[in-house]
Design an enzyme around this catalytic site. Structure first.
Site, short mmCIF file in Angstrom:
data_model
loop_
_atom_site.label_atom_id
_atom_site.label_comp_id
_atom_site.label_asym_id
_atom_site.label_seq_id
_atom_site.Cartn_x
_atom_site.Cartn_y
_atom_site.Cartn_z
N ASP A 1 -41.65 79.80 23.26
CA ASP A 1 -41.76 81.08 23.95
C ASP A 1 -42.48 82.07 23.05
OD1 ASP A 1 -40.72 82.75 26.36
OD2 ASP A 1 -40.25 83.98 24.61
N ILE A 2 -43.45 82.77 23.60
CA ILE A 2 -44.19 83.77 22.82
C ILE A 2 -43.32 85.00 22.67
CG2 ILE A 2 -46.32 85.11 22.63
CD1 ILE A 2 -47.54 83.08 24.63
N ASN B 1 -48.71 92.75 27.64
CA ASN B 1 -49.13 93.18 28.98
C ASN B 1 -48.95 94.67 29.17
OD1 ASN B 1 -49.95 90.67 30.01
ND2 ASN B 1 -47.86 90.10 30.54
N ASP C 1 -53.67 87.46 29.71
CA ASP C 1 -54.26 86.18 30.12
C ASP C 1 -55.13 85.60 29.01
OD1 ASP C 1 -53.04 86.46 32.55
OD2 ASP C 1 -54.85 87.02 33.66
N GLU D 1 -44.86 82.75 29.85
CA GLU D 1 -45.31 82.58 28.46
C GLU D 1 -44.50 81.51 27.74
OE1 GLU D 1 -42.40 86.13 28.48
OE2 GLU D 1 -43.91 85.27 29.81
#
Length: 301
Positions: free
Chosen positions: A174-175, A182, A191, A217
């Protein structure tokens, strides 16, 4: 594009080879039906074929029937476009050939322009088949396996691990704080970051490992044949690849600098190889939760 030509009349075969090479095809020519079938059913077969109706040992309809019975796309093989050559006026042959699974036909003696145009139609259909297959397997943003495809890959690897007794490992990645990207820079930058991270992950893992977009993500990584410290090393390599270079906004405004990102990984090893998919995914998710709870930017087991 590779094309197979099966024709037992040597004069016609030579004419077909000459025309097809002139049109830019890489031609594989045979005079025997069974040999043609073995080539079309082998590894990395031609996707385009021109088969004479009558061939020694196996005729064109028999080849078509056998190939279609192999399962085509259902067995993981790409679709093959088959054009048969039949004697002019023998309508029953055309019907039988198409019924057996041929895609098109050309009457002999054939017109070279007609043959070329019909092969062009075949190429367009193969291109559309390739696009459809890619859309069904790959995430359009990252070009990684999509959720459905990567879980199917996991099922396959778990099944093989169960049969062979060879361990494997998976990781959920997971980022960290991706929502901030965002919110701060916009979804265009988000993106762009996802695409770049996908590239870095693919470069960090082994060529036979699998990486898929699990959702948003979050990514699923599959490491066949390893566990323990070896699996941790690959996860650390992936984590480092994301940290090593800052990311740039998609459309940077004045004063906006590249920004760093990190990732957390939850690693699940399968020393007992007959685990179910939902079990290993739950274990990996629990390990990912521990990585987040312990400060992020780490690999947890």
């Amino acid at each position: 594009m590779k094309i197979l030509v099966a024709e037992d009349d040597r004069t016609t075969l030579f004419m077909l080879e000459s025309l097809l090479e002139k049109w830019g095809y890489t031609v594989q020519a045979v005079t025997d039906g069974l040999e043609a079938f073995n080539i079309l059913n082998g590894d990395e077969p031609p996707l385009l074929a021109v088969l004479d109706w009558m061939l020694p040992r196996m005729n064109a309809p028999e080849i078509c029937t056998a190939l279609r019975a192999e399962g085509g796309e259902r067995s993981g093989k790409p679709y093959q476009y088959i054009l048969i050559l039949t004697v002019k006026g023998e309508k029953e042959n055309v019907i039988a050939g198409l019924g057996a699974g041929a895609d098109d036909y050309v009457a002999k003696p054939f017109d070279s322009h007609e043959l070329q145009m019909r092969l062009k139609v075949g190429e367009r259909i193969l291109h559309l088949q390739e696009q459809l297959q890619k859309a069904a397997l790959y995430d359009s943003l990252t070009n990684l396996l999509n959720r459905k495809a990567v879980i199917e890959r996991l099922e396959s690897e778990l099944s093989r691990s169960c049969r062979t007794g060879i361990p494997m490992s998976i990781a959920l990645l997971d980022i960290d704080n991706f929502k901030d990207v965002n919110d701060t820079y916009g979804h265009g930058t988000g993106d762009k970051v996802l695409r770049e991270i996908a590239v870095r992950m693919k470069e960090a893992v082994r060529s036979y490992d699998s990486v898929g977009r699990y959702g948003g993500e979050e990514f699923l990584l599959i490491f066949p044949g390893i566990s323990g410290s070896d699996a941790v090393k690959i996860c650390e390599r992936v984590r480092s690849s994301i940290m090593e270079k800052p990311f740039s906004p998609a459309s940077p405004h004045e004063g906006e600098e590249p920004f760093p990102l990190s990732a957390s990984l939850g690693l699940c090893e399968t020393p007992s190889p007959c685990e179910k998919v939902d079990v290993v995914l739950t274990e990996a998710d629990n390990a990912l939760y521990r990585a987040k709870e312990n400060g992020r930017n780490r690999v947890s087991r």
